[in-house]
Design a protein around this motif. Sequence first.
Motif, mmCIF file in Angstrom:
data_model
loop_
_atom_site.group_PDB
_atom_site.id
_atom_site.type_symbol
_atom_site.label_atom_id
_atom_site.label_comp_id
_atom_site.label_asym_id
_atom_site.label_seq_id
_atom_site.Cartn_x
_atom_site.Cartn_y
_atom_site.Cartn_z
ATOM 1 N N LEU A 78 5.444 4.955 5.087
ATOM 2 C CA LEU A 78 6.450 4.541 6.074
ATOM 3 C C LEU A 78 5.815 4.021 7.367
ATOM 4 C CD1 LEU A 78 9.371 4.242 6.986
ATOM 5 C CD2 LEU A 78 9.401 6.689 7.538
ATOM 6 N N THR A 79 5.005 4.867 8.008
ATOM 7 C CA THR A 79 4.437 4.443 9.305
ATOM 8 C C THR A 79 3.483 3.261 9.115
ATOM 9 O OG1 THR A 79 4.594 6.763 9.950
ATOM 10 C CG2 THR A 79 3.373 5.308 11.427
ATOM 11 N N GLY A 80 2.692 3.293 8.053
ATOM 12 C CA GLY A 80 1.764 2.189 7.791
ATOM 13 C C GLY A 80 2.518 0.879 7.586
ATOM 14 N N ALA A 81 3.608 0.957 6.815
ATOM 15 C CA ALA A 81 4.401 -0.266 6.580
ATOM 16 C C ALA A 81 5.019 -0.753 7.893
ATOM 17 C CB ALA A 81 5.488 0.011 5.543
ATOM 18 N N PHE A 82 5.406 0.182 8.758
ATOM 19 C CA PHE A 82 5.955 -0.236 10.056
ATOM 20 C C PHE A 82 4.881 -0.866 10.933
ATOM 21 C CE2 PHE A 82 6.863 0.410 14.558
ATOM 22 C CZ PHE A 82 7.891 -0.524 14.658
ATOM 23 N N LYS A 83 3.722 -0.217 11.011
ATOM 24 C CA LYS A 83 2.640 -0.763 11.845
ATOM 25 C C LYS A 83 2.311 -2.201 11.433
ATOM 26 C CE LYS A 83 -0.026 3.527 12.681
ATOM 27 N NZ LYS A 83 -0.067 3.650 14.124
ATOM 28 N N MET A 84 2.210 -2.418 10.110
ATOM 29 C CA MET A 84 1.899 -3.760 9.606
ATOM 30 C C MET A 84 3.015 -4.739 9.955
ATOM 31 S SD MET A 84 -1.047 -4.021 8.172
ATOM 32 C CE MET A 84 -0.700 -5.678 7.626
ATOM 33 N N ALA B 279 8.759 14.202 -0.387
ATOM 34 C CA ALA B 279 8.074 13.412 0.651
ATOM 35 C C ALA B 279 8.133 11.916 0.301
ATOM 36 C CB ALA B 279 6.618 13.867 0.770
ATOM 37 N N TYR B 280 7.858 11.614 -0.952
ATOM 38 C CA TYR B 280 7.825 10.215 -1.397
ATOM 39 C C TYR B 280 9.197 9.556 -1.226
ATOM 40 C CZ TYR B 280 6.791 6.215 -4.443
ATOM 41 O OH TYR B 280 6.622 4.949 -4.949
ATOM 42 N N GLY B 281 10.242 10.243 -1.721
ATOM 43 C CA GLY B 281 11.594 9.676 -1.630
ATOM 44 C C GLY B 281 12.034 9.499 -0.185
ATOM 45 N N THR B 282 11.656 10.467 0.658
ATOM 46 C CA THR B 282 11.991 10.369 2.090
ATOM 47 C C THR B 282 11.293 9.158 2.709
ATOM 48 O OG1 THR B 282 12.225 12.769 2.199
ATOM 49 C CG2 THR B 282 11.932 11.617 4.281
ATOM 50 N N LYS C 81 0.590 12.791 4.940
ATOM 51 C CA LYS C 81 -0.118 11.615 4.384
ATOM 52 C C LYS C 81 0.887 10.616 3.798
ATOM 53 C CE LYS C 81 -4.759 13.142 3.253
ATOM 54 N NZ LYS C 81 -5.423 14.161 2.444
ATOM 55 N N THR C 82 1.910 11.150 3.138
ATOM 56 C CA THR C 82 2.890 10.273 2.490
ATOM 57 C C THR C 82 3.670 9.463 3.533
ATOM 58 O OG1 THR C 82 3.131 11.904 0.735
ATOM 59 C CG2 THR C 82 4.864 10.242 0.907
ATOM 60 N N ILE C 83 4.156 10.175 4.563
ATOM 61 C CA ILE C 83 4.941 9.472 5.590
ATOM 62 C C ILE C 83 4.041 8.500 6.359
ATOM 63 C CG2 ILE C 83 6.373 9.756 7.676
ATOM 64 C CD1 ILE C 83 7.703 10.865 5.099
ATOM 65 N N ALA D 31 0.854 -1.200 0.000
ATOM 66 C CA ALA D 31 0.000 0.000 0.000
ATOM 67 C C ALA D 31 0.881 1.239 0.000
ATOM 68 C CB ALA D 31 -0.913 -0.004 1.228
ATOM 69 N N GLY D 32 0.561 2.178 -0.862
ATOM 70 C CA GLY D 32 1.368 3.394 -0.911
ATOM 71 C C GLY D 32 0.692 4.458 -1.755
ATOM 72 N N ILE D 33 1.178 5.686 -1.581
ATOM 73 C CA ILE D 33 0.686 6.798 -2.415
ATOM 74 C C ILE D 33 1.872 7.630 -2.887
ATOM 75 C CG2 ILE D 33 -1.725 7.344 -1.808
ATOM 76 C CD1 ILE D 33 -0.545 9.125 0.458
ATOM 77 N N ALA D 34 1.650 8.350 -3.972
ATOM 78 C CA ALA D 34 2.661 9.290 -4.465
ATOM 79 C C ALA D 34 2.009 10.663 -4.571
ATOM 80 C CB ALA D 34 3.180 8.823 -5.822
ATOM 81 N N LEU D 35 2.249 11.512 -3.586
ATOM 82 C CA LEU D 35 1.731 12.885 -3.597
ATOM 83 C C LEU D 35 2.925 13.787 -3.873
ATOM 84 C CD1 LEU D 35 -0.603 12.602 -0.463
ATOM 85 C CD2 LEU D 35 -1.268 12.505 -2.871
ATOM 86 N N LEU D 36 3.014 14.246 -5.108
ATOM 87 C CA LEU D 36 4.253 14.890 -5.564
ATOM 88 C C LEU D 36 4.110 16.409 -5.641
ATOM 89 C CD1 LEU D 36 5.089 12.388 -8.469
ATOM 90 C CD2 LEU D 36 5.646 12.181 -6.038
ATOM 91 N N ASP D 37 5.137 17.089 -5.174
ATOM 92 C CA ASP D 37 5.185 18.557 -5.313
ATOM 93 C C ASP D 37 6.620 19.007 -5.046
ATOM 94 O OD1 ASP D 37 4.374 21.135 -5.751
ATOM 95 O OD2 ASP D 37 2.855 21.148 -4.167
#
Length: 255
Positions: free
Chosen positions: A120-126, A160-163, A114-116, A96-102
């Motif tokens: 990141l946090t969602g992947a850690f929680k899982m 945000a995405y790359g971070t 939202k991106t982090i 699961a992931g999103i790309a919100l680019l700016d």
Amino acid sequence: MEFKGFDKNFNITNRVAVVTGGASGIGKAVAELYIEKGAKVAIFDMKENVNEIAKEIDKENAVGIHCDITDNSSIDNAVEAVNDKFGRIDILVNCAGIALLDDAENISDDYWNKTIELNLTGAFKMSQKIGNVMIKQGEGGKIINMASQAALIALDNHVAYGTSKAGVIGMTKVLALEWAEFDITVNAISPTVVLTELGKKAWAGEKGEKAKREIPLGRFGYPEEVAAIALFLATDAANLITGENIVIDGGNTIK
Ligand SMILES: NC(=O)c1ccc[n+]([C@@H]2O[C@H](COP(=O)([O-])OP(=O)(O)OC[C@H]3O[C@@H](n4cnc5c(N)ncnc54)[C@H](O)[C@@H]3O)[C@@H](O)[C@H]2O)c1
Ligand SMILES: CC(=O)[C@H](C)O
């Protein structure tokens, strides 16, 4: 874990996999391939029709569970539902992931947070939740995290995405170290642009054509190609690989 051989056809028969974001794109391709290779698959996704999508893949061996992986109680309920249905969990694929680019000077708190929170946090929680299930089961496990080429090279508008994806690779290494004693391997996959809803939107038009020309092998990826790596990493053939980040990018990051 001692070497115990492996199935040369890369079957993962009767292993139970949770695939987040498995209602579309790369996650769906992973779910389909895992089913083809004999696994039982639970798809965790925010899409309302997630169970219909799972049943289209396989009526008996796939189940779709509506789950927001940024929410602890939603994760708890979904994991309980997997245990009720399949009785155990052997593999987790965090897709699961999103790309919100700016650009960095203008990106909003909303896009950043939202991106982090999801990537990141969602992947850690899982990973934390299912890592604990695997530790309790005492039979090892496989965790596979979707990172990105954006974790390795600077891409315009991807701050945000790359971070978030660099964080995923950092997290992967620490979990691999801490959970090696439980025979749980944790690896990441870093694709270049993949032709999914997310990838096509992020790289539409001339920007995408230019990016493609700059890839040594001259093309973007397909979800099935990424799924093939997720299959390999889930098999016993990969039992000695942990803490790695496997790049699938047509050579884009070697330049
Ligand atoms: N497509 C690419 O170009 C590309 C490249 C590199 C890495 N990736 C990464 O691969 C992963 C999959 O990307 P994709 O292209 O298949 O995207 P996609 O948009 O096709 O699929 C993402 C899925 O995640 C689900 N999702 C969104 N928020 C969720 C939440 N809170 N809880 C549960 N599920 C949620 C969506 O409903 C969707 O089904 C992502 O982590 C992405 O960052 C994609
Ligand atoms: C390459 C990448 O991960 C995003 C989608 O641009």
